[in-house]
Design an enzyme around this catalytic site. Sequence first.
Site, PDB file in Angstrom:
ATOM      1  N   HIS A 164      38.063 -33.746 -36.323  1.00  7.78           N
ATOM      2  CA  HIS A 164      38.808 -34.794 -35.574  1.00  7.78           C
ATOM      3  C   HIS A 164      40.245 -34.948 -36.089  1.00  7.78           C
ATOM      4  O   HIS A 164      40.844 -36.010 -35.954  1.00  7.78           O
ATOM      5  CB  HIS A 164      38.110 -36.159 -35.655  1.00  7.78           C
ATOM      6  CG  HIS A 164      36.633 -36.110 -35.434  1.00  7.78           C
ATOM      7  ND1 HIS A 164      36.056 -36.340 -34.209  1.00  7.78           N
ATOM      8  CD2 HIS A 164      35.607 -35.828 -36.289  1.00  7.78           C
ATOM      9  CE1 HIS A 164      34.727 -36.220 -34.321  1.00  7.78           C
ATOM     10  NE2 HIS A 164      34.438 -35.903 -35.576  1.00  7.78           N
ATOM     11  N   SER A 285      68.576 -27.145 -35.266  1.00  7.21           N
ATOM     12  CA  SER A 285      68.954 -28.077 -34.213  1.00  7.21           C
ATOM     13  C   SER A 285      70.464 -28.154 -34.174  1.00  7.21           C
ATOM     14  O   SER A 285      71.130 -28.085 -35.200  1.00  7.21           O
ATOM     15  CB  SER A 285      68.358 -29.454 -34.518  1.00  7.21           C
ATOM     16  OG  SER A 285      69.122 -30.453 -33.871  1.00  7.21           O
ATOM     17  N   LYS A 291      66.936 -29.932 -39.492  1.00  2.88           N
ATOM     18  CA  LYS A 291      65.792 -29.406 -38.745  1.00  2.88           C
ATOM     19  C   LYS A 291      65.599 -27.903 -38.915  1.00  2.88           C
ATOM     20  O   LYS A 291      66.538 -27.128 -38.971  1.00  2.88           O
ATOM     21  CB  LYS A 291      65.958 -29.697 -37.248  1.00  2.88           C
ATOM     22  CG  LYS A 291      65.869 -31.154 -36.865  1.00  2.88           C
ATOM     23  CD  LYS A 291      64.485 -31.750 -37.048  1.00  2.88           C
ATOM     24  CE  LYS A 291      63.517 -31.319 -35.972  1.00  2.88           C
ATOM     25  NZ  LYS A 291      63.872 -31.821 -34.641  1.00  2.88           N
ATOM     26  N   GLU A 298      55.707 -22.804 -31.056  1.00  2.46           N
ATOM     27  CA  GLU A 298      55.632 -23.660 -29.859  1.00  2.46           C
ATOM     28  C   GLU A 298      55.631 -22.840 -28.576  1.00  2.46           C
ATOM     29  O   GLU A 298      54.873 -23.102 -27.641  1.00  2.46           O
ATOM     30  CB  GLU A 298      56.827 -24.626 -29.839  1.00  2.46           C
ATOM     31  CG  GLU A 298      56.840 -25.641 -30.961  1.00  2.46           C
ATOM     32  CD  GLU A 298      58.194 -26.335 -31.027  1.00  2.46           C
ATOM     33  OE1 GLU A 298      59.017 -25.921 -31.868  1.00  2.46           O
ATOM     34  OE2 GLU A 298      58.433 -27.252 -30.236  1.00  2.46           O
TER      35      GLU A 298
END
Length: 466
Positions: A164, A285, A291, A298
Amino acid sequence: MSKPSDAQSNKMWGGRFAEGPDAIMEAINASIDFDRRLAKQDIEGSRAHAAMLAATGIVTDSDAQAIREGLLTVLSEIESGRFAFSTALEDIHMNVEARLTDLIGTPAGRLHTARSRNDQIALDFRMWVRDQTDAAIDALPRLIAALVAQAEAAPDWVMPGFTHLQTAQPVTWGHHMLAYAEMFHRDLGRFADARRRMNESPLGAAALAGTSFPIDRQMTAEALGFDRPAANSLDAVSDRDFALEFLAAASICAMHLSRLAEELVIWSSAQFRFVALSDRWTTGSSIMPQKKNPDAAELLRAKIGRIFGAQTALLMVMKGLPLTYSKDMQEDKEQVFDAADNLLLALAAMTGMVSDMAPQRAALEAAASSGFSTATDLADWLVRELDLPFREAHHITGALVKMAEDAGCDLPDLTLAQMQSVHGDITQAVFDVLGVHNSVASRTSYGGTAPANVRDQIARWKDRLS
Ligand code: ARG
């Protein structure tokens, strides 16, 4: 109303047509913009067919020779980008044959003896899918090897195992890596299995019913690397199971890739810091200088949807089609091309990311130690040492977790006196099982996370891969 195409009625099939197709008809009918990807397979198939026509005396040796050489010229024109593809000629088959006619004249017209575009496309597409299946079979062991290398570099580092996405029990890094090796190995098996079934040649089924010419289907099947000719001509021209099985194997593999991609996204976040992804697989970024985004993971996670979509699309094309060939089946290709491209790209990207990522030992261990991850070990100790029924042990452990939670500490931080206030028979020895290293070391059941097991499994994988 659109204008009729300038093209004369089609040279390949236009005998009974007085005028050319409407321009929009031509646009909806033509497949050359995508089936040009089958040029190599188309020419290989035609060369085998021509050799067979000569061997069986259906065409002369000299005609077959001219056809086979002419086809090589066409292939080299296509491969070097000098070939002028024509929409009026609809598809790859007629583009190739028309060019062959330019090059060698009359003998070109004999190539299509005892053949139809129906068995031709079934053959070309099958050979193309077989090539992609081989590419996947080639790529998967590299990914598995990268996972095994990660396992081997840190077989016994502890990390939280989740259910979970909540901390469940401590596990080892090596064990987690090898879980994916198992998945990708099953994928490998699925591709290999699909390949075995797809390896029958449809060539010689002709339009649908076979042919009255004395062809030798065994000969073309062998020349093209098939195990045997397909036994039923109706099935041979209308079967696209080979592409569906490829997509099914690809979809399950893609699903595995997306799960690992998701873990990489989570693990590389500032909140987890379980792994550092290398600069080679991340981007910065334009506004936030700190970043380092896991874009490859992704994109991979997202691209997977195209593969699932391709499978659904092809099932929709095929469902309800009466035997045998219907033009619907021209819509079988584009999504399979896209799915194969993206699967192979995803496999390569994942292999690169896995090879380059660096697990962070301290962060993994700190996370493994928090969240009462050894509560099960405590309950098991109560069963083993105090002979309590597991349900009662579970209840006592729950009370101790609550006590630690209220005190803002973890289980090993409780004092013996606090523990004994819940159950008087608990002894100092309990603290031995509350450490994460002892916890993982104790999970020696077959398939369990103990470092000793992981090392055995690494040896098994290296054996398998070699
Ligand atoms: N371009 C066609 C396809 O991809 C080739 C087969 C055409 N056969 C036919 N009977 N029109 O399916």
